[in-house]
Design a protein around this motif. Structure first.
Motif, PDB file in Angstrom:
ATOM      1  N   GLY A  56       1.094  -1.425   0.215  1.00 49.59           N
ATOM      2  CA  GLY A  56      -0.073   0.350   0.048  1.00 49.59           C
ATOM      3  C   GLY A  56       0.445   1.551   0.394  1.00 49.59           C
ATOM      4  N   PRO A  57       1.753   1.306   0.773  1.00 53.76           N
ATOM      5  CA  PRO A  57       2.598   2.959   1.044  1.00 53.76           C
ATOM      6  C   PRO A  57       2.754   2.734  -0.747  1.00 53.76           C
ATOM      7  CG  PRO A  57       2.785   1.332   2.855  1.00 53.76           C
ATOM      8  CD  PRO A  57       1.906   0.307   2.174  1.00 53.76           C
ATOM      9  N   LEU A  58       3.572   1.999  -1.133  1.00 50.36           N
ATOM     10  CA  LEU A  58       4.783   2.004  -2.350  1.00 50.36           C
ATOM     11  C   LEU A  58       3.490   2.425  -2.882  1.00 50.36           C
ATOM     12  CD1 LEU A  58       6.773  -1.276  -2.027  1.00 50.36           C
ATOM     13  CD2 LEU A  58       7.569   0.862  -2.540  1.00 50.36           C
ATOM     14  N   LYS A  59       2.794   1.552  -3.419  1.00 53.18           N
ATOM     15  CA  LYS A  59       1.386   2.187  -4.598  1.00 53.18           C
ATOM     16  C   LYS A  59       1.449   3.717  -4.420  1.00 53.18           C
ATOM     17  CE  LYS A  59       0.127  -1.041  -6.987  1.00 53.18           C
ATOM     18  NZ  LYS A  59      -0.886  -1.092  -8.906  1.00 53.18           N
ATOM     19  N   ILE A  60       1.197   3.956  -2.817  1.00 49.89           N
ATOM     20  CA  ILE A  60       0.645   5.280  -2.682  1.00 49.89           C
ATOM     21  C   ILE A  60       1.602   6.504  -3.593  1.00 49.89           C
ATOM     22  CG2 ILE A  60       1.251   5.591  -0.338  1.00 49.89           C
ATOM     23  CD1 ILE A  60      -1.763   7.262   0.022  1.00 49.89           C
ATOM     24  N   GLU A  61       3.162   6.184  -2.968  1.00 49.48           N
ATOM     25  CA  GLU A  61       4.076   6.963  -3.792  1.00 49.48           C
ATOM     26  C   GLU A  61       3.942   6.743  -5.392  1.00 49.48           C
ATOM     27  OE1 GLU A  61       8.218   6.586  -2.056  1.00 49.48           O
ATOM     28  OE2 GLU A  61       7.371   5.680  -0.837  1.00 49.48           O
ATOM     29  N   CYS A  62       3.355   5.912  -5.564  1.00 51.66           N
ATOM     30  CA  CYS A  62       3.766   5.773  -7.578  1.00 51.66           C
ATOM     31  C   CYS A  62       2.458   6.747  -7.623  1.00 51.66           C
ATOM     32  CB  CYS A  62       2.989   4.102  -7.777  1.00 51.66           C
ATOM     33  SG  CYS A  62       4.252   2.650  -7.114  1.00 51.66           S
ATOM     34  N   GLU A  63       1.074   7.018  -7.227  1.00 43.72           N
ATOM     35  CA  GLU A  63       0.625   7.533  -7.470  1.00 43.72           C
ATOM     36  C   GLU A  63       1.082   8.900  -7.087  1.00 43.72           C
ATOM     37  OE1 GLU A  63      -3.001   7.512  -4.884  1.00 43.72           O
ATOM     38  OE2 GLU A  63      -3.205   4.885  -5.187  1.00 43.72           O
ATOM     39  N   ARG A  64       1.923   8.898  -6.081  1.00 43.27           N
ATOM     40  CA  ARG A  64       2.571  10.780  -6.285  1.00 43.27           C
ATOM     41  C   ARG A  64       3.564  10.612  -7.339  1.00 43.27           C
ATOM     42  NH1 ARG A  64       6.186  12.142  -0.767  1.00 43.27           N
ATOM     43  NH2 ARG A  64       6.798   9.837  -1.525  1.00 43.27           N
ATOM     44  N   GLU A  65       4.396  10.042  -8.019  1.00 45.65           N
ATOM     45  CA  GLU A  65       5.187  10.030  -8.739  1.00 45.65           C
ATOM     46  C   GLU A  65       4.137  10.231 -10.127  1.00 45.65           C
ATOM     47  OE1 GLU A  65       8.168  10.061  -9.050  1.00 45.65           O
ATOM     48  OE2 GLU A  65       8.689   9.502  -7.383  1.00 45.65           O
ATOM     49  N   VAL A  66       3.184   9.815 -10.530  1.00 49.28           N
ATOM     50  CA  VAL A  66       2.605  10.328 -11.803  1.00 49.28           C
ATOM     51  C   VAL A  66       2.068  11.282 -11.575  1.00 49.28           C
ATOM     52  CG1 VAL A  66      -0.267   9.415 -12.637  1.00 49.28           C
ATOM     53  CG2 VAL A  66       1.500   7.773 -11.537  1.00 49.28           C
ATOM     54  N   LEU A  67       0.978  11.619  -9.943  1.00 51.97           N
ATOM     55  CA  LEU A  67       0.678  13.621 -10.580  1.00 51.97           C
ATOM     56  C   LEU A  67       1.513  14.292  -9.905  1.00 51.97           C
ATOM     57  CD1 LEU A  67      -2.372  12.347  -7.562  1.00 51.97           C
ATOM     58  CD2 LEU A  67      -2.148  12.725 -10.348  1.00 51.97           C
ATOM     59  N   ALA A  68       2.693  14.071  -9.965  1.00 46.62           N
ATOM     60  CA  ALA A  68       4.077  15.521  -9.909  1.00 46.62           C
ATOM     61  C   ALA A  68       4.035  15.190 -11.209  1.00 46.62           C
ATOM     62  CB  ALA A  68       5.034  14.614  -8.697  1.00 46.62           C
ATOM     63  N   ALA A  69       3.884  14.140 -12.445  1.00 45.45           N
ATOM     64  CA  ALA A  69       4.656  14.464 -13.445  1.00 45.45           C
ATOM     65  C   ALA A  69       3.735  14.585 -14.256  1.00 45.45           C
ATOM     66  CB  ALA A  69       4.976  12.877 -14.003  1.00 45.45           C
ATOM     67  N   TRP A  70       2.198  14.903 -14.419  1.00 49.56           N
ATOM     68  CA  TRP A  70       1.089  15.249 -14.938  1.00 49.56           C
ATOM     69  C   TRP A  70       0.055  15.732 -14.563  1.00 49.56           C
ATOM     70  CZ3 TRP A  70       0.170  12.416 -19.681  1.00 49.56           C
ATOM     71  CH2 TRP A  70       0.795  11.695 -20.561  1.00 49.56           C
ATOM     72  N   GLY A  71       0.244  15.984 -13.132  1.00 48.04           N
ATOM     73  CA  GLY A  71      -0.676  16.684 -12.549  1.00 48.04           C
ATOM     74  C   GLY A  71      -2.165  16.747 -12.960  1.00 48.04           C
ATOM     75  N   ASP A  72      -3.601  17.770 -13.649  1.00 44.19           N
ATOM     76  CA  ASP A  72      -4.976  17.424 -13.457  1.00 44.19           C
ATOM     77  C   ASP A  72      -4.639  16.022 -15.477  1.00 44.19           C
ATOM     78  OD1 ASP A  72      -3.464  18.759 -15.758  1.00 44.19           O
ATOM     79  OD2 ASP A  72      -5.739  19.962 -15.264  1.00 44.19           O
ATOM     80  N   LYS A  73      -3.576  16.294 -16.084  1.00 44.16           N
ATOM     81  CA  LYS A  73      -3.731  15.129 -17.242  1.00 44.16           C
ATOM     82  C   LYS A  73      -3.341  13.762 -16.222  1.00 44.16           C
ATOM     83  CE  LYS A  73      -5.122  17.376 -20.027  1.00 44.16           C
ATOM     84  NZ  LYS A  73      -6.514  17.141 -21.095  1.00 44.16           N
ATOM     85  N   GLY A  74      -3.161  13.853 -14.606  1.00 47.58           N
ATOM     86  CA  GLY A  74      -3.080  12.369 -14.249  1.00 47.58           C
ATOM     87  C   GLY A  74      -4.677  11.764 -14.278  1.00 47.58           C
ATOM     88  N   THR A  75      -4.499  10.304 -14.133  1.00 54.54           N
ATOM     89  CA  THR A  75      -5.566   9.597 -13.545  1.00 54.54           C
ATOM     90  C   THR A  75      -5.287   8.256 -12.496  1.00 54.54           C
ATOM     91  OG1 THR A  75      -7.393  10.414 -15.173  1.00 54.54           O
ATOM     92  CG2 THR A  75      -8.411   8.508 -13.561  1.00 54.54           C
ATOM     93  N   ILE A  76      -5.764   7.946 -11.550  1.00 57.51           N
ATOM     94  CA  ILE A  76      -6.068   7.169 -10.227  1.00 57.51           C
ATOM     95  C   ILE A  76      -7.027   6.524 -10.426  1.00 57.51           C
ATOM     96  CG2 ILE A  76      -5.043   6.884  -8.712  1.00 57.51           C
ATOM     97  CD1 ILE A  76      -2.736   8.502 -10.117  1.00 57.51           C
ATOM     98  N   VAL A  77      -6.709   5.053 -10.360  1.00 58.72           N
ATOM     99  CA  VAL A  77      -8.449   4.321 -10.330  1.00 58.72           C
ATOM    100  C   VAL A  77      -7.806   3.219  -9.394  1.00 58.72           C
ATOM    101  CG1 VAL A  77      -9.912   2.358 -11.445  1.00 58.72           C
ATOM    102  CG2 VAL A  77      -8.716   4.473 -12.027  1.00 58.72           C
ATOM    103  N   ARG A  78      -8.800   3.060  -7.892  1.00 52.15           N
ATOM    104  CA  ARG A  78      -7.805   2.708  -6.918  1.00 52.15           C
ATOM    105  C   ARG A  78      -8.655   0.987  -6.625  1.00 52.15           C
ATOM    106  NH1 ARG A  78      -7.116   7.158  -2.817  1.00 52.15           N
ATOM    107  NH2 ARG A  78      -4.971   7.968  -3.090  1.00 52.15           N
TER     108      ARG A  78
END
Length: 321
Positions: free
Chosen positions: A126-148
């Protein structure tokens, strides 16, 4: 749309690929080839390793990227940054395991401090996955989408969590079942998850979405599996009895935990508002049974007991203390 899927040959990724093709999109799979090629007919394939091998994707353009096999923040971050100019949206498939229970409520794991390791365990997933989310949103901003997604089930499930019960009842005879029938359980069919992910791309929607199944119980799952073969005989045992014969929840008897977890009672308001649709437990059970009858249970499954071990446990239970 032109869609690049990182992964796409196993279960969730495969569900996305097949859903996209069914909706007349063009699909490219970027994968290592470890499961073979040609698994998803109609999809283009580029073979390579996302961990250090992203050059294979240079110079290509897509409308969207679906990251269906990201578990390590370093690797996900590299992919997100490398593909920033290659597509218009990046959708990351995360997990509801980014939540932990605190004071009876579900809250996201804090992300201020990195996990610091890359080994995937029950504690780090879980902690690794939420860090992955953060990496995506840092690079893509509102052009990033997260599905859990929550627990994913259905045909082509390599984990054997749900197929274990389908297969046991299909086989017949006595079936060892833990007496926790009222435990809540939410499972989403991989095909419904795939359809939802493609729908988000079609709508170009940002945001974070919990993609979980209809509220249900473990008992309803057992009942649906039993309907496949009413000649099978469930043998119920409580936690104390199972412990005495060294049978464990979750590992030996999949989908079962010893606690009533709020993780199995999530309300996916945002996903439903965005168009998530979920088929019935009965339909998924029947389709999973058809898949098992056609292909058999995958070799060396991650979860579930062998029939021999189950027979030994049943004999030990009958023998008593």
């Amino acid at each position: 749309m032109d869609i690049l899927i990182l992964g796409g040959t196993v279960f969730v990724g495969r569900g996305v690929a097949e859903a996209a093709l069914a909706r007349n999109h063009r699909v490219t799979l970027f994968h290592r080839g470890s499961k073979g090629t040609g698994i998803v007919p109609g999809a283009d394939e580029i073979l390579g390793d996302r961990d250090g091998g992203l050059d294979a994707l240079k110079g290509r353009k897509w409308d969207a990227v679906v990251d269906a096999c990201g578990y390590v923040p370093r690797v996900v971050g590299a992919s997100a940054r490398s593909l920033r100019e290659s597509a218009d949206r990046y959708l990351f498939v995360s997990t509801i395991s980014v939540y932990e229970e605190r004071d009876g409520e579900l809250r996201e794991f804090p992300v201020e401090a990195p996990v610091g390791i890359e080994e995937i365990t029950g504690e780090t997933y879980g902690p690794l996955k939420i860090e992955c989310e953060r990496e995506v949103l840092a690079a893509w901003g509102d052009k990033g989408t997260i599905v859990r997604p929550g627990l994913v089930y259905g045909p082509h499930d390599p984990t054997n969590r749900f197929p274990y019960w389908v297969g046991r009842f299909l086989h017949g005879g006595e079936v060892l079942v833990p007496d926790v029938l009222d435990n809540p359980l939410q499972q989403i069919d991989a095909r419904d998850l795939g359809n939802f992910i493609v729908l988000l791309l079609e709508k170009d929607l940002p945001g974070t979405y919990d993609a979980v199944g209809e509220p249900s119980t473990f008992g309803e799952t057992i009942a649906a599996c039993h309907e496949l073969n009413l000649g099978a005989l469930p043998v119920y045992a409580d936690a104390e009895a199972l412990e005495k014969v060294s049978v464990t929840y979750w590992q030996d008897l999949p989908l079962v935990t010893g606690e009533l977890s709020p993780m199995m009672s999530i309300h996916p308001e945002a996903a439903l508002a965005a168009g998530l649709e979920r088929r019935s437990l009965k339909e998924t059970t029947q389709d999973t049974a058809a898949w098992i009858q056609e292909t058999g249970i995958p070799e060396n499954p991650r979860y579930g007991m062998s029939r021999e071990r189950e027979r030994e446990a049943l004999q030990a239970l009958r023998a008593g203390p």
